[in-house]
Design a protein around this motif. Structure first.
Motif, PDB file in Angstrom:
ATOM      1  N   ARG A  77      46.171  40.312  25.104  1.00 41.33           N
ATOM      2  CA  ARG A  77      46.051  39.080  25.885  1.00 41.33           C
ATOM      3  C   ARG A  77      44.981  39.246  26.969  1.00 41.33           C
ATOM      4  O   ARG A  77      44.145  38.371  27.177  1.00 41.33           O
ATOM      5  CB  ARG A  77      47.401  38.729  26.532  1.00 41.33           C
ATOM      6  CG  ARG A  77      48.446  38.279  25.540  1.00 41.33           C
ATOM      7  CD  ARG A  77      49.685  37.725  26.258  1.00 41.33           C
ATOM      8  NE  ARG A  77      50.761  37.473  25.317  1.00 41.33           N
ATOM      9  CZ  ARG A  77      51.831  38.257  25.178  1.00 41.33           C
ATOM     10  NH1 ARG A  77      51.981  39.302  25.955  1.00 41.33           N
ATOM     11  NH2 ARG A  77      52.754  37.977  24.278  1.00 41.33           N
ATOM     12  N   GLU A  78      45.045  40.379  27.616  1.00 39.73           N
ATOM     13  CA  GLU A  78      44.066  40.630  28.672  1.00 39.73           C
ATOM     14  C   GLU A  78      42.653  40.646  28.096  1.00 39.73           C
ATOM     15  O   GLU A  78      41.717  40.073  28.661  1.00 39.73           O
ATOM     16  CB  GLU A  78      44.375  41.974  29.342  1.00 39.73           C
ATOM     17  CG  GLU A  78      43.475  42.272  30.524  1.00 39.73           C
ATOM     18  CD  GLU A  78      43.730  43.657  31.098  1.00 39.73           C
ATOM     19  OE1 GLU A  78      44.651  44.335  30.624  1.00 39.73           O
ATOM     20  OE2 GLU A  78      42.995  44.051  32.004  1.00 39.73           O
ATOM     21  N   PHE A  79      42.541  41.287  26.963  1.00 40.02           N
ATOM     22  CA  PHE A  79      41.242  41.341  26.289  1.00 40.02           C
ATOM     23  C   PHE A  79      40.732  39.938  25.982  1.00 40.02           C
ATOM     24  O   PHE A  79      39.562  39.610  26.205  1.00 40.02           O
ATOM     25  CB  PHE A  79      41.383  42.172  25.009  1.00 40.02           C
ATOM     26  CG  PHE A  79      40.211  42.053  24.067  1.00 40.02           C
ATOM     27  CD1 PHE A  79      39.006  42.677  24.350  1.00 40.02           C
ATOM     28  CD2 PHE A  79      40.314  41.328  22.897  1.00 40.02           C
ATOM     29  CE1 PHE A  79      37.932  42.568  23.491  1.00 40.02           C
ATOM     30  CE2 PHE A  79      39.261  41.225  22.028  1.00 40.02           C
ATOM     31  CZ  PHE A  79      38.060  41.842  22.330  1.00 40.02           C
ATOM     32  N   LEU A  80      41.602  39.102  25.474  1.00 37.90           N
ATOM     33  CA  LEU A  80      41.199  37.750  25.101  1.00 37.90           C
ATOM     34  C   LEU A  80      40.802  36.928  26.327  1.00 37.90           C
ATOM     35  O   LEU A  80      39.842  36.159  26.270  1.00 37.90           O
ATOM     36  CB  LEU A  80      42.337  37.058  24.333  1.00 37.90           C
ATOM     37  CG  LEU A  80      42.582  37.617  22.937  1.00 37.90           C
ATOM     38  CD1 LEU A  80      43.815  36.975  22.316  1.00 37.90           C
ATOM     39  CD2 LEU A  80      41.380  37.412  22.037  1.00 37.90           C
ATOM     40  N   VAL A  81      41.536  37.113  27.374  1.00 37.93           N
ATOM     41  CA  VAL A  81      41.188  36.376  28.597  1.00 37.93           C
ATOM     42  C   VAL A  81      39.802  36.800  29.079  1.00 37.93           C
ATOM     43  O   VAL A  81      38.962  35.975  29.437  1.00 37.93           O
ATOM     44  CB  VAL A  81      42.252  36.625  29.688  1.00 37.93           C
ATOM     45  CG1 VAL A  81      41.779  36.089  31.027  1.00 37.93           C
ATOM     46  CG2 VAL A  81      43.571  35.976  29.286  1.00 37.93           C
ATOM     47  N   GLN A  82      39.577  38.080  29.060  1.00 35.33           N
ATOM     48  CA  GLN A  82      38.272  38.595  29.495  1.00 35.33           C
ATOM     49  C   GLN A  82      37.168  38.124  28.561  1.00 35.33           C
ATOM     50  O   GLN A  82      36.098  37.721  28.990  1.00 35.33           O
ATOM     51  CB  GLN A  82      38.312  40.133  29.520  1.00 35.33           C
ATOM     52  CG  GLN A  82      39.304  40.711  30.469  1.00 35.33           C
ATOM     53  CD  GLN A  82      38.755  40.838  31.884  1.00 35.33           C
ATOM     54  OE1 GLN A  82      37.619  40.463  32.132  1.00 35.33           O
ATOM     55  NE2 GLN A  82      39.572  41.323  32.792  1.00 35.33           N
ATOM     56  N   PHE A  83      37.459  38.200  27.295  1.00 37.96           N
ATOM     57  CA  PHE A  83      36.457  37.796  26.315  1.00 37.96           C
ATOM     58  C   PHE A  83      36.147  36.315  26.465  1.00 37.96           C
ATOM     59  O   PHE A  83      34.989  35.892  26.368  1.00 37.96           O
ATOM     60  CB  PHE A  83      36.951  38.106  24.905  1.00 37.96           C
ATOM     61  CG  PHE A  83      35.882  37.949  23.839  1.00 37.96           C
ATOM     62  CD1 PHE A  83      34.963  38.952  23.611  1.00 37.96           C
ATOM     63  CD2 PHE A  83      35.808  36.799  23.086  1.00 37.96           C
ATOM     64  CE1 PHE A  83      33.980  38.806  22.659  1.00 37.96           C
ATOM     65  CE2 PHE A  83      34.831  36.645  22.118  1.00 37.96           C
ATOM     66  CZ  PHE A  83      33.914  37.656  21.902  1.00 37.96           C
TER      67      PHE A  83
END
Lengths: 637, 91
Positions: free
Chosen positions: B13-19
């Motif tokens: 989730r964190e990755f997706l938010v950052q991406f």
């Protein structure tokens, strides 16, 4: 579910040694119970398709330790743990670990129940998917026994039937692996690799089982396999769940049913980094200087970034592959790179693309120690040589026109002016000098393009859509790299290569002696020529490299170029290999006493044990007398 | 140590938010979602590959070494060996 109980996760940092030492044998039994459930054989309750949200508890580290410590403690006091079922309560000990793992053994010796031949300490219990006793269970009746489990538990196993061998266990694990592979059926998938890995481990397990007395070690072994399974499943499940929950509204990401993520730093480190590499937020992107950098300055800084952080090459290469794989638009690619790695790096990567080069060009430049200024020069248009650039552009146009009318197979005939250019120049009334210049330029570009194709053919690149400057850059870098490599090759090795190349079969099936002739066109100190040579057979290239050493100032200033070449070759190949310089293609041709760029070609071959350097007039081989000079001599006449 | 499902979910989730933050502002929600899902797939593939390699090289090697050790260790030395293992895990 993972994370609900920190003590039940594999990520839980191990407790202190003292605390672990105090673990009781009953706790060890919990670990074994978990293993049984985790391994999932037989009767794993959670199937993979239900993965999202249906993750399984993992084996706690402390439990794993406990399981290993257990035999030591059990030696002193093996706990008797009773279960309120219809079957006999099992003792959990090394001897009945197979049962604890959820399968039954036939004591036929093959599977080597206690290696000393003693009978099992307890009767096998049938309810393989019956939870093993926990500490709580020891004190209280089970609360959540299902009817199914009760039914199975009520069916004692006989010695003749209802048993499970390691073969059956292996089959069951194969089935588990197959489930993983259903999610990603590619033979090259990570699931398949893990499946193969587990298969190997099971085979090893079978092999060792018979000879190993200490079942706790086998248990440890099995846990290692289980950990792989568990984490694999976790990744699939997490991915599936997050993907299904992903929502985008008004450019913002949200996750349905999202809980505030809580990830301890130490645990976060355990997550494979590649997946969680974070693109920097906007505030982390290098700020744009107040005074905008010139293009060259930007490129120089971009190159410097690669020099300072060579790992960037690999990373950007992967990112680029990702972009290509998913068809990310080029302008978007550039923007993403700028946001992620900074404007200078992105500009440099973009310049590489425009130049027709790839990241290997950068790595070679770094390897060869090029400065940012030099790298920029190789990528940036040579503004100071506008005239030369114009000539190249013009020549390129001519070449492309010629290439369109030229049989590709004929392109192997080097050093000939594209026919279309020749014909046009022979018929139009351009000033003589201009015609000659155009022809020379066309010839040069065609030659370079050909060389470039040779260089890049293995990269799947085509020269047709690449600018001339890119070709030259690529050739220079390639030549330089190969020359460096050549110079690092000991003479003895070169000699061995030469000696090993005395017999080859040519394309007509005829056995020849050594290499096919290498046409060397141009200045002997030309890196392009060296590069072309080096791209051919290694042996041939090594030989040409000997000549390429003539890049020294000594050679450049020496009027007797052939003499120097001869000396260099002898020096390179030593006295064991004779070196012969033939001046002229055949006996009917006038000996060539000096080498002139553009008039002669040089070839190197290995014939009858000799390294042969041939020098001949350009284009004389086919009798057409179509070398540059003679062509225009005839025209003038 | 193995990452739990919840940990991985959080990281994804964190990755997706950052991406998502790195995507151009003019992208539509649909385009954005497609790009994010592709990125997530890619992340999973990379994770699995890394996991497979890691388990083969590290855990597999440890397991093999343990078995070899067991096979070669006399019974009376087992206790010491186990204690070493225990300490190494606890360390």
């Amino acid at each position: 579910m993972y994370g609900e109980s920190p003590a039940a996760t594999l990520d839980q940092p191990p407790a202190t040694a003292a605390a672990e030492t105090n673990l009781s044998a009953a706790t060890a039994a919990i670990g074994e119970r978990n293993l049984l459930a985790e391994m999932g054989y037989p009767g794993e309750p959670a199937a993979l398709p239900d993965m999202p949200g249906a993750g399984q508890d993992s084996i706690g580290v402390s439990e794993a330790v406990a399981a290993e410590v257990a035999p030591l403690e059990a030696t002193a006091a093996t706990p008797e743990v009773s279960v309120a079922t219809d079957v006999a309560a099992p003792n959990i000990s090394e001897e009945n670990l197979p049962q604890a793992m959820g399968y039954q053994f036939v004591p036929d010796g093959k599977n080597a129940l206690p290696a000393d031949g003693t009978e099992p300490a307890v009767e096998p219990f049938a309810a393989a998917n019956q939870p093993l006793p926990t500490a709580e269970a020891a004190a209280a009746p089970p609360q959540n026994e299902t009817p199914q489990a009760t039914a199975e538990a009520a069916s004692p196993v006989t010695a003749e039937g209802e048993t499970m061998s390691l073969d059956e266990l292996e089959a069951q694990m194969d089935a588990e692996t197959a489930k993983l592979q259903e999610l990603d059926p590619s033979p090259a998938s990570a699931a398949s690799k893990l499946g193969a890995f587990i298969g190997g481990k099971i085979a090893s397990l079978k092999e060792k089982w018979a000879s190993t007395k200490d079942r706790s070690e086998i248990l440890r072994f099995a846990r290692a396999i289980d950990a792989g399974y568990t984490e694999f499943k976790n990744a699939y499940a997490a991915h599936s769940k997050v993907k299904s929950e992903l929502r985008v509204e008004n450019g913002r990401v949200s996750f349905s049913g999202e809980k505030p993520p809580v990830v301890a730093p130490a645990q976060a480190e355990a997550v494979p980094q590649r997946a969680v590499e974070k693109p920097p937020v906007a505030s982390e992107v290098p700020s744009t200087p107040e005074q905008p950098l010139s293009r060259n300055e930007l490129l120089g800084k971009g190159y410097e970034n690669f020099v300072n952080n060579p790992a960037l090459l690999t990373e950007i290469s992967k990112v680029s592959e990702f972009f290509e794989k998913h068809n990310i638009a080029p302008d978007l690619q550039n923007e993403l790179l700028a946001k992620r790695y900074g404007a200078d790096t992105a500009a440099f990567v973009q310049a590489l693309k425009e130049d027709g080069s790839d990241l290997s060009f950068v790595s070679e430049m770094i390897e060869l120690g090029f400065s940012p200024e030099e790298a920029t020069l190789m990528l940036a248009p040579r503004e100071s040589a506008a005239g030369e650039q114009a000539t190249e552009a013009e020549a390129e146009n001519q070449t492309e026109e010629a290439a369109a009318q030229t049989d590709p197979a004929a392109r192997v005939e080097r050093n000939t002016i594209p026919q279309a250019v020749l014909e046009r120049n022979q018929t139009r009334s351009a000033p003589e000098g201009r015609v000659a210049a155009e022809n020379t330029a066309a010839l040069e570009v065609a030659r370079r393009r050909e060389l470039f194709e040779q260089i890049n053919v293995h990269k799947g690149m085509s020269s047709s859509d690449l600018p001339v400057t890119a070709q030259l850059n690529a050739m220079r870098a390639e030549a330089f790299r190969l020359q460096q490599k050549l110079q690092a090759t000991p003479p003895e090795e070169l000699e061995r290569h030469v000696r090993n190349s005395t017999s080859t079969i040519d394309k007509n099936g005829k056995e020849s002696t050594g290499w096919t002739t290498f046409e060397y066109d141009g200045n002997i100190d030309s890196p392009e020529a060296t590069s072309a040579a080096l791209l051919d057979t290694s042996v041939k290239l090594e030989a040409v490299g000997a000549v390429a050493r003539a890049q020294s100032a000594e050679f450049a200033n020496d009027s007797d170029k052939l003499g120097v070449a001869e000396r260099l070759m002898k020096e390179r190949f030593g006295s064991n290999v004779s070196v012969e310089v033939r001046r002229g293609n055949d006996e009917n041709e006038q000996p060539i006493t000096s080498y002139e760029q553009g008039k002669h070609s040089m070839s190197i071959s290995y014939e009858n044990g000799s390294v042969v350097l041939k020098v001949q007039s350009l284009g004389s081989e086919d009798g057409a007398s179509n070398n540059l000079e003679s062509n225009f001599t005839r025209k003038e006449k | 140590m193995a990452a739990t499902q919840e940990q991985l979910e959080a990281r994804y989730r964190e990755f997706l938010v950052q991406f998502n933050a790195s995507l151009p502002a003019e992208m539509s929600d649909a385009e954005r979602e497609t790009a994010l899902k592709k990125a997530l797939d890619e992340a999973l593939a990379t994770d699995l590959e890394n996991l497979s390699v890691r388990h083969q090289t590290e855990i597999g090697a440890q397991a093999d070494a343990t078995l070899v050790s067991v096979a070669a260790t006399p019974a009376d030395e087992h206790a010491a060996a186990l204690e070493q293992i225990r300490q190494s895990i606890a360390a």
